[in-house]
Structures are given as C-alpha cells and as structure tokens.
Design a protein around this motif. Sequence first.
Motif, PDB file in Angstrom:
ATOM      1  N   ARG A 102       0.921  -1.416  -0.137  1.00 52.29           N
ATOM      2  CA  ARG A 102       0.007   0.439  -0.026  1.00 52.29           C
ATOM      3  C   ARG A 102       0.449   1.585   0.005  1.00 52.29           C
ATOM      4  NH1 ARG A 102      -4.697   0.158   4.759  1.00 52.29           N
ATOM      5  NH2 ARG A 102      -5.205   1.613   3.372  1.00 52.29           N
ATOM      6  N   VAL A 112      -5.183   3.056  -2.127  1.00 52.84           N
ATOM      7  CA  VAL A 112      -5.720   1.473  -1.911  1.00 52.84           C
ATOM      8  C   VAL A 112      -6.489   1.485  -0.864  1.00 52.84           C
ATOM      9  CG1 VAL A 112      -5.308  -0.986  -1.735  1.00 52.84           C
ATOM     10  CG2 VAL A 112      -3.782   0.856  -3.690  1.00 52.84           C
ATOM     11  N   ALA A 114      -9.128   0.661   2.611  1.00 50.90           N
ATOM     12  CA  ALA A 114      -9.830  -0.411   2.558  1.00 50.90           C
ATOM     13  C   ALA A 114     -11.209  -1.133   2.879  1.00 50.90           C
ATOM     14  CB  ALA A 114      -9.575  -0.676   5.129  1.00 50.90           C
ATOM     15  N   ARG A 115     -11.751  -2.181   2.509  1.00 53.06           N
ATOM     16  CA  ARG A 115     -12.602  -2.667   2.305  1.00 53.06           C
ATOM     17  C   ARG A 115     -13.659  -2.869   3.555  1.00 53.06           C
ATOM     18  NH1 ARG A 115     -13.339  -6.729  -3.243  1.00 53.06           N
ATOM     19  NH2 ARG A 115     -11.779  -5.306  -5.216  1.00 53.06           N
ATOM     20  N   PRO A 116     -15.273  -3.018   3.478  1.00 55.39           N
ATOM     21  CA  PRO A 116     -15.293  -3.380   4.988  1.00 55.39           C
ATOM     22  C   PRO A 116     -15.457  -4.795   5.028  1.00 55.39           C
ATOM     23  CG  PRO A 116     -16.734  -2.326   3.288  1.00 55.39           C
ATOM     24  CD  PRO A 116     -15.835  -2.084   2.148  1.00 55.39           C
ATOM     25  N   LEU A 117     -14.512  -5.720   4.586  1.00 56.26           N
ATOM     26  CA  LEU A 117     -14.146  -6.778   5.038  1.00 56.26           C
ATOM     27  C   LEU A 117     -12.445  -6.955   6.261  1.00 56.26           C
ATOM     28  CD1 LEU A 117     -15.383  -9.958   4.814  1.00 56.26           C
ATOM     29  CD2 LEU A 117     -13.449  -9.921   3.002  1.00 56.26           C
ATOM     30  N   ALA A 118     -11.781  -5.450   5.553  1.00 56.17           N
ATOM     31  CA  ALA A 118     -10.541  -5.765   5.818  1.00 56.17           C
ATOM     32  C   ALA A 118     -11.165  -4.871   7.833  1.00 56.17           C
ATOM     33  CB  ALA A 118     -10.257  -4.339   5.389  1.00 56.17           C
ATOM     34  N   LYS A 119     -11.764  -4.814   7.818  1.00 51.90           N
ATOM     35  CA  LYS A 119     -12.577  -3.612   9.281  1.00 51.90           C
ATOM     36  C   LYS A 119     -13.087  -5.447   9.909  1.00 51.90           C
ATOM     37  CE  LYS A 119     -12.290  -0.006   9.403  1.00 51.90           C
ATOM     38  NZ  LYS A 119     -11.432   0.477  10.878  1.00 51.90           N
ATOM     39  N   THR A 159      -8.482 -10.419   2.456  1.00 46.46           N
ATOM     40  CA  THR A 159      -7.952  -8.699   2.350  1.00 46.46           C
ATOM     41  C   THR A 159      -7.217  -8.575   1.511  1.00 46.46           C
ATOM     42  OG1 THR A 159      -7.894  -8.936   4.269  1.00 46.46           O
ATOM     43  CG2 THR A 159      -9.735  -8.731   4.318  1.00 46.46           C
ATOM     44  N   GLN A 162      -7.402  -8.907  -2.085  1.00 46.45           N
ATOM     45  CA  GLN A 162      -8.443  -7.824  -2.445  1.00 46.45           C
ATOM     46  C   GLN A 162      -7.846  -6.526  -2.659  1.00 46.45           C
ATOM     47  OE1 GLN A 162     -11.185  -7.459   0.587  1.00 46.45           O
ATOM     48  NE2 GLN A 162     -13.042  -8.617  -0.199  1.00 46.45           N
ATOM     49  N   TYR A 163      -6.783  -6.278  -1.188  1.00 48.94           N
ATOM     50  CA  TYR A 163      -5.810  -4.683  -2.181  1.00 48.94           C
ATOM     51  C   TYR A 163      -5.067  -5.271  -3.080  1.00 48.94           C
ATOM     52  CZ  TYR A 163      -5.983  -3.049   3.331  1.00 48.94           C
ATOM     53  OH  TYR A 163      -6.864  -2.838   4.124  1.00 48.94           O
ATOM     54  N   ASP A 166      -7.621  -4.260  -6.087  1.00 50.82           N
ATOM     55  CA  ASP A 166      -7.953  -2.970  -6.236  1.00 50.82           C
ATOM     56  C   ASP A 166      -6.635  -2.609  -6.810  1.00 50.82           C
ATOM     57  OD1 ASP A 166     -10.010  -3.217  -5.430  1.00 50.82           O
ATOM     58  OD2 ASP A 166     -10.124  -3.003  -3.119  1.00 50.82           O
TER      59      ASP A 166
END
Length: 174
Positions: A102, A112, A114-119, A159, A162-163, A166
Amino acid sequence: MTPANAITLTRVLATPFLVALILSEEAGWGLVGFWTVLAISDVFDGWLARRHGATRSGAFLDPLADKIVVLAAMAALVSVGRLWWLPVVVMGLREVAISAYRSYVGRRGVSVPARPLAKAKTWAQAITVFVALVPAEGRGFDVALAALVWVAVALTLVTGSQYLWDGRRVIHEL
C-alpha cells in the motif's frame, strides 16, 4: 496532533505494557479489560477522526497501530503457548507485505482504501486475542479459539488479495 491521533499514539505506546502483562501470565481478567479498552479505543479514534476531520497522518497511523497492537499481542500469546505460531506468522507476513504494498502504490498516486471486509478482519483478530487472553478457568473453549484463529487467517488472506486486486493498475504499469 488531533485527538484521534493522540488516541492512536497512546495505543501504540501501551503495546509494550500489554506485551509485558501477557508475558507475566499473572494479569488475569485485568489484562482482558486492558485489551478490551485498547480494542474499543480503535473505534473511538475512528469516530473522532470522522467527527473532527481525518488527517493523512491519522489515515496512515491508525491501521499501523492496529497491526502493531494485534501482532504484538499475538506474538506474546505464542510465546506463552496460548496461540500457535503458524497462523500468527501467516497474519504477520500478510500485514507487513500489504502495508509495504500500500505504501508502494501510494507513492505512485494510487490509493488502496480498506474495504469493509478489512474491518471484519481487524475485529476477528481482536476477538481472537480477547478469547486467548481469557484466564484458563474462564476459557474451556480451545476449539472455539482455534476456529477463531483460522477465521482471522482466512479474512487476513482474503483482504490481502483484495488489496492486491484493487492496486493491480499499478502492477500493470510496471
């Protein structure tokens, strides 16, 4: 120094005390309470940042603080035999690799977020630490702890991918 950043910095500065308490193996429920305060303070500093305005430094420091606090706690828990080393190493390697990634793509102008799944990943890790910290007489659910650890690992790996996905635009430019 905003109030949110002050809380984030306090979480990082509290980490050595957290590790020392875990390694002492004598803190009991007080340690569980201390961990809970640290975990909930992450929510509070995020709330403050949204209310008073997020800063670039806060956007960098908050996720870094999450990683420092969680990975330090997990490493200490491995040291005292409450967590197995393999999942902690997998999570640690992913956290270091994705943080570096990142930072790398960020220097090239690609954000990049964070998506909700990262939380969910962060909370799965925090809950795993919480359960591992519960004193032995209050536990009795080592199978649940093992399941939580592997759920945290799965979310950590998903996640992470996902990063990478993205930020693929930067990779294609190389």
